[in-house]
Design a protein around this motif. Structure first.
Motif, PDB file in Angstrom:
ATOM      1  N   ASN A 501      24.512  11.345  14.219  1.00  0.00           N
ATOM      2  CA  ASN A 501      25.084  12.020  12.993  1.00  0.00           C
ATOM      3  C   ASN A 501      26.185  10.969  12.404  1.00  0.00           C
ATOM      4  N   GLN A 502      25.650   9.672  12.394  1.00  0.00           N
ATOM      5  CA  GLN A 502      26.522   8.730  11.775  1.00  0.00           C
ATOM      6  C   GLN A 502      25.578   7.726  11.086  1.00  0.00           C
ATOM      7  N   ALA A 503      26.202   6.947   9.983  1.00  0.00           N
ATOM      8  CA  ALA A 503      25.086   5.828   9.531  1.00  0.00           C
ATOM      9  C   ALA A 503      25.523   4.728  10.203  1.00  0.00           C
ATOM     10  N   ASN A 504      24.606   4.014  10.650  1.00  0.00           N
ATOM     11  CA  ASN A 504      24.546   2.821  11.364  1.00  0.00           C
ATOM     12  C   ASN A 504      23.186   1.907  11.111  1.00  0.00           C
ATOM     13  N   ASP A 505      23.330   0.619  11.282  1.00  0.00           N
ATOM     14  CA  ASP A 505      22.372  -0.377  10.924  1.00  0.00           C
ATOM     15  C   ASP A 505      21.656  -0.604  12.298  1.00  0.00           C
ATOM     16  N   TYR A 506      20.321  -0.605  12.030  1.00  0.00           N
ATOM     17  CA  TYR A 506      19.340  -0.547  13.175  1.00  0.00           C
ATOM     18  C   TYR A 506      18.650  -1.929  13.096  1.00  0.00           C
ATOM     19  N   ARG A 507      17.994  -2.364  14.301  1.00  0.00           N
ATOM     20  CA  ARG A 507      17.148  -3.471  14.193  1.00  0.00           C
ATOM     21  C   ARG A 507      15.720  -3.008  14.786  1.00  0.00           C
ATOM     22  N   ALA A 508      14.715  -3.276  14.234  1.00  0.00           N
ATOM     23  CA  ALA A 508      13.372  -2.638  14.568  1.00  0.00           C
ATOM     24  C   ALA A 508      12.867  -3.626  15.461  1.00  0.00           C
ATOM     25  N   PRO A 509      12.222  -3.034  16.428  1.00  0.00           N
ATOM     26  CA  PRO A 509      11.773  -3.638  17.549  1.00  0.00           C
ATOM     27  C   PRO A 509      10.660  -4.603  17.093  1.00  0.00           C
ATOM     28  N   THR A 510      10.517  -6.070  17.474  1.00  0.00           N
ATOM     29  CA  THR A 510       9.532  -7.126  16.958  1.00  0.00           C
ATOM     30  C   THR A 510       8.322  -6.859  17.464  1.00  0.00           C
ATOM     31  N   THR A 511       8.094  -6.725  18.965  1.00  0.00           N
ATOM     32  CA  THR A 511       6.714  -6.513  19.618  1.00  0.00           C
ATOM     33  C   THR A 511       6.788  -5.009  20.257  1.00  0.00           C
ATOM     34  N   PRO A 512       6.884  -3.948  19.573  1.00  0.00           N
ATOM     35  CA  PRO A 512       6.859  -2.494  20.458  1.00  0.00           C
ATOM     36  C   PRO A 512       5.641  -2.395  21.241  1.00  0.00           C
ATOM     37  N   SER A 513       5.846  -1.774  22.314  1.00  0.00           N
ATOM     38  CA  SER A 513       4.623  -1.314  23.315  1.00  0.00           C
ATOM     39  C   SER A 513       4.007  -0.279  22.477  1.00  0.00           C
ATOM     40  N   LEU A 514       2.833   0.020  23.296  1.00  0.00           N
ATOM     41  CA  LEU A 514       2.244   1.278  22.586  1.00  0.00           C
ATOM     42  C   LEU A 514       3.022   2.581  22.726  1.00  0.00           C
ATOM     43  N   ASN A 515       2.953   3.172  21.523  1.00  0.00           N
ATOM     44  CA  ASN A 515       4.002   4.589  21.386  1.00  0.00           C
ATOM     45  C   ASN A 515       5.138   4.264  21.080  1.00  0.00           C
ATOM     46  N   ALA A 516       5.912   3.064  21.391  1.00  0.00           N
ATOM     47  CA  ALA A 516       7.068   2.816  21.008  1.00  0.00           C
ATOM     48  C   ALA A 516       7.239   2.643  19.656  1.00  0.00           C
ATOM     49  N   TRP A 517       8.589   3.174  19.201  1.00  0.00           N
ATOM     50  CA  TRP A 517       8.948   2.916  17.702  1.00  0.00           C
ATOM     51  C   TRP A 517      10.292   2.689  17.486  1.00  0.00           C
ATOM     52  N   GLY A 518      10.625   2.364  16.246  1.00  0.00           N
ATOM     53  CA  GLY A 518      12.292   2.138  16.126  1.00  0.00           C
ATOM     54  C   GLY A 518      12.403   2.063  14.534  1.00  0.00           C
ATOM     55  N   LEU A 519      13.744   2.128  14.239  1.00  0.00           N
ATOM     56  CA  LEU A 519      14.268   2.044  12.884  1.00  0.00           C
ATOM     57  C   LEU A 519      14.817   0.691  12.501  1.00  0.00           C
ATOM     58  N   GLY A 520      14.710   0.305  11.330  1.00  0.00           N
ATOM     59  CA  GLY A 520      15.277  -0.723  10.866  1.00  0.00           C
ATOM     60  C   GLY A 520      16.166  -0.501   9.589  1.00  0.00           C
ATOM     61  N   GLY A 521      17.215  -1.162   9.378  1.00  0.00           N
ATOM     62  CA  GLY A 521      18.179  -1.091   8.200  1.00  0.00           C
ATOM     63  C   GLY A 521      19.297   0.132   8.568  1.00  0.00           C
ATOM     64  N   SER A 522      19.552   0.593   7.287  1.00  0.00           N
ATOM     65  CA  SER A 522      20.552   1.653   7.619  1.00  0.00           C
ATOM     66  C   SER A 522      20.115   2.987   7.404  1.00  0.00           C
ATOM     67  N   TRP A 523      20.326   3.848   8.438  1.00  0.00           N
ATOM     68  CA  TRP A 523      19.845   5.132   8.604  1.00  0.00           C
ATOM     69  C   TRP A 523      21.120   6.139   9.122  1.00  0.00           C
ATOM     70  N   LYS A 524      21.026   7.197   8.958  1.00  0.00           N
ATOM     71  CA  LYS A 524      21.677   8.303   9.576  1.00  0.00           C
ATOM     72  C   LYS A 524      20.608   9.151  10.534  1.00  0.00           C
ATOM     73  N   VAL A 525      20.930   9.177  11.559  1.00  0.00           N
ATOM     74  CA  VAL A 525      19.981  10.056  12.436  1.00  0.00           C
ATOM     75  C   VAL A 525      20.620  11.444  12.853  1.00  0.00           C
ATOM     76  N   GLY A 526      19.984  12.482  12.469  1.00  0.00           N
ATOM     77  CA  GLY A 526      20.418  13.805  12.678  1.00  0.00           C
ATOM     78  C   GLY A 526      19.667  14.421  13.727  1.00  0.00           C
ATOM     79  N   ALA A 527      19.859  15.719  14.107  1.00  0.00           N
ATOM     80  CA  ALA A 527      19.288  16.311  15.023  1.00  0.00           C
ATOM     81  C   ALA A 527      17.508  16.509  14.500  1.00  0.00           C
ATOM     82  N   GLU A 528      17.117  16.693  13.691  1.00  0.00           N
ATOM     83  CA  GLU A 528      15.949  17.021  13.021  1.00  0.00           C
ATOM     84  C   GLU A 528      15.355  15.899  12.371  1.00  0.00           C
ATOM     85  N   GLN A 529      16.061  15.077  11.818  1.00  0.00           N
ATOM     86  CA  GLN A 529      15.421  13.923  10.808  1.00  0.00           C
ATOM     87  C   GLN A 529      16.382  12.872  10.909  1.00  0.00           C
TER      88      GLN A 529
END
Length: 625
Positions: A501-529
């Motif tokens: 529930n706070q805006a934050n700068d994220y770094r996306a994984p460079t070599t994610p394993s299968l079914n791993a995921w991540g955010l890059g840039g500025s996002w606010k992560v809430g409970a649902e989205q």
């Protein structure tokens, strides 16, 4: 009873889950103390508080979530004080505030004087232990897995009840059982160390330091961020086997859009759970009905059992394409009730068949009713539902079941779910999830003939679904449905985890394993989205499937958001989905499911990336096919 056993076993497994680590120091501060006066009250407080908070959070809405956040910070402060008094005994002598005095009593209760067993027992206060347990229950955030997701499904969609609370208590009791066993072993080890090494003072200080470290981990979100990533491999597979063997999932169901037979429960928009199914076919629950019968098509169809009466259709907030229908007004008609929600990929892939049956058998006496039960909050918007019904070409009656009144009447648990009712108002058959279309159509034909229709065709509908509604190639689906909001997110690989529930700068994984995921840039992560707060935000996902879908919405004012998709760092070309051009460009214009990748030929592990060229987009969930 089966669900209670399953919940209890799921709780026991939390002892091997990394998400238990931050609260272990709180629990082990009771090691060596009286079990009945110290350990048991603390575990009881933890069990009751967790069950209470989980129940309220599942059914009470955002105000409960907000109140729980304040409670967590208060509990963190209390436990931090407790840890500090363990680490620095002189601190309690210098502080005079009543709250500190409480911390001093807790400290004395936890540490004892180490001189005599009678004195140690006398220094243990059950009330202080129970209070520490309540604080621990507020702080404990167990890793989300198939069993916990299943329990929260009932809490969210069946409503608050004694049954759902008992299931959550059983889950917490399982966790308390494993912790109690660990304490019994740990207490003996600590006692031996005190006797042989005279290490009582250092052990107490070490526990105080570990408690403060646990407080820091929880305050930074490591208990639900970094540690939650590790839990998938440690307990998810074991839990899934328990779920499948005990039958609590009522078949090998998949949550909306997930593949590989994983079938983790999908949470409802309240933040708790809800399930969708794929090829379950044989089971269900309507009233007191037992398991559905598996039938084989034959020249002379086998009799269909009576599973119960058609429940009331009252409770819909609005009807589309029809005035409100009632069970009484439908007597004499054969009825197909289809539970669906418009961003569910499984529902979208069954929709061409439901539409074909409605058209083909309408004049023979079939009435199809779509019961739209929302998963995400935006699916409660009647305007969104109306637009989806129009865009999808649904012309049969649709009941908007925002309060899950009809859902509960059927005791339903799945998207999609099909219930077949005869002309006398009796439920005769049901099927959950995708597939089994020929069998379902033969049931319609049989019920129509029973009702006296004489011109019922024996042939089956030839349905050609295209685009997003084309059937999944499940042989190549090895990626599960994945939610982006923190309440149900798994395999999140951006360093540091998600900040709630706070805006934050994220770094996306460079070599994610299968079914791993991540955010890059500025996002606010809430409970649902997760919502992008600046242009240039992106999402990366390593997947294995023919199709990749993502539920997206434009900014809060409805302004379209442009995006660009790449697959393995290149424009998708021929692998672009229906909502993407070959060069990877597209636009989010409404809140719905977007098909972003549709591959042809051999399917392998690929790295998907989507960059949003404008701020404000909301991302909800990945599904695959």
């Amino acid at each position: 009873m089966t669900l209670l056993i399953l919940a209890y076993l799921g709780g026991i497994l939390t002892i091997v889950s990394p998400c238990i680590l931050p609260v272990l120091p709180f629990v082990f501060s009771r090691a060596g103390q009286s079990f009945s006066r110290s350990v048991l009250p603390m575990l009881a407080g933890m069990v009751l508080m967790f069950a209470l908070v989980a129940t309220l959070a599942a059914v009470g809405g955002s105000w409960v979530v907000q109140a729980n956040q304040y409670g967590r910070w208060l509990a963190l402060a209390l436990v931090a004080l407790f840890g500090a008094t363990l680490l620095f005994p002189k601190l309690s002598e210098r502080l005079t505030h009543p709250l500190v005095s409480l911390g001093d009593r807790l400290s004395q209760s936890a540490q004892g004087d180490g001189q005599a067993s009678d004195a140690a027992t006398a220094g243990t206060r059950p009330g202080a232990s129970f209070l520490l347990g309540i604080a621990t229950g507020l702080l404990w955030a167990p890793c989300a897995g198939p069993i916990l997701g299943l329990l929260l499904t009932g809490a969210a969609l069946q409503g608050a009840s004694v049954g759902t609370t008992l299931l959550l208590i059983a889950y917490a009791a399982g966790a308390a059982t494993s912790l109690a066993l660990a304490l019994l072993v740990g207490g003996r080890v600590f006692a031996a160390m005190k006797r042989s090494l005279g290490a009582g003072e250092w052990i107490r200080r070490a526990l105080g330091g570990l408690m403060l470290a646990g407080v820091a981990a929880i305050a930074l979100g490591l208990d639900t961020g970094v540690l939650a990533q590790l839990s998938t491999a440690s307990t998810g597979g074991i839990e899934q086997k328990l779920v499948d063997q005990l039958g609590a999932r009522r078949g090998a169901g998949n949550s909306a859009g997930n593949g590989a037979g994983a079938g983790d429960a999908a949470a409802a928009e309240t933040g708790a759970g809800s399930q969708s199914a794929n090829n379950t076919g044989n089971t269900g629950n309507t009233g007191n009905a037992g398991n559905a019968m598996t039938r084989t098509a034959a020249t002379e169809p086998a009799p269909l059992p009576v599973e119960g009466q058609l429940p009331s259709l009252d409770g819909a907030v609005q009807w589309l394409n029809s005035p409100p229908l009632t069970a009484e007004s439908l007597r004499g008609k054969v009825v197909l009730v289809d539970f669906w929600t418009y961003s569910c990929i499984n529902c979208l892939r069954t929709l061409p068949y439901v539409k074909a049956w409605a058209q083909k058998y309408r004049d023979q006496g079939l009435v199809v009713i779509g019961v739209h039960a929302p998963e995400f909050a935006f699916e409660r918007d009647i305007g969104n539902v109306k637009k989806a019904v129009h865009d999808l070409g649904v012309d049969y009656p649709v009941a908007i079941d925002n309060n899950y009144a009809i859902w509960r009447g059927f005791n339903n648990q799945y998207w999609p779910a099909h219930y077949f009712i005869d002309a006398q108002g009796r439920v005769r058959y049901h099927h959950f999830g995708e597939g089994n279309y020929a069998e379902s159509e033969r049931v319609i034909q049989q019920l129509l003939r029973e009702a006296g229709a004489t011109q019922v065709a024996s042939s089956l509908s030839d349905v050609q679904a295209n685009g997003i509604q084309q059937a999944a190639d499940m042989r190549d689906v090895r990626s599960p449905e994945t939610y982006v909001g923190y309440e149900r997110a798994e395999n999140f690989a951006s360093p540091g985890g998600a900040l709630r529930n706070q805006a934050n700068d994220y770094r996306a994984p460079t070599t994610p394993s299968l079914n791993a995921w991540g955010l890059g840039g500025s996002w606010k992560v809430g409970a649902e989205q997760a919502t992008a707060t600046h242009a240039g935000a992106r999402i990366v996902y390593r997947f294995h499937a023919r199709d990749l879908h993502l539920v997206l919405g434009p900014d809060a004012n409805g302004k379209p958001v442009r995006f660009r998709v790449t697959v393995d760092g290149q424009a998708p070309g021929d692998a672009h989905g229906t909502d993407v051009a070959a060069d990877g460009t597209g636009t989010v214009t409404s809140q719905r499911l977007y098909q972003l990748v549709r591959q042809s030929g051999d399917v392998s592990d690929r790295t998907f990336s989507i960059e949003f060229l404008d701020p404000g987009v909301s991302a909800y969930a990945f599904t695959f096919g």
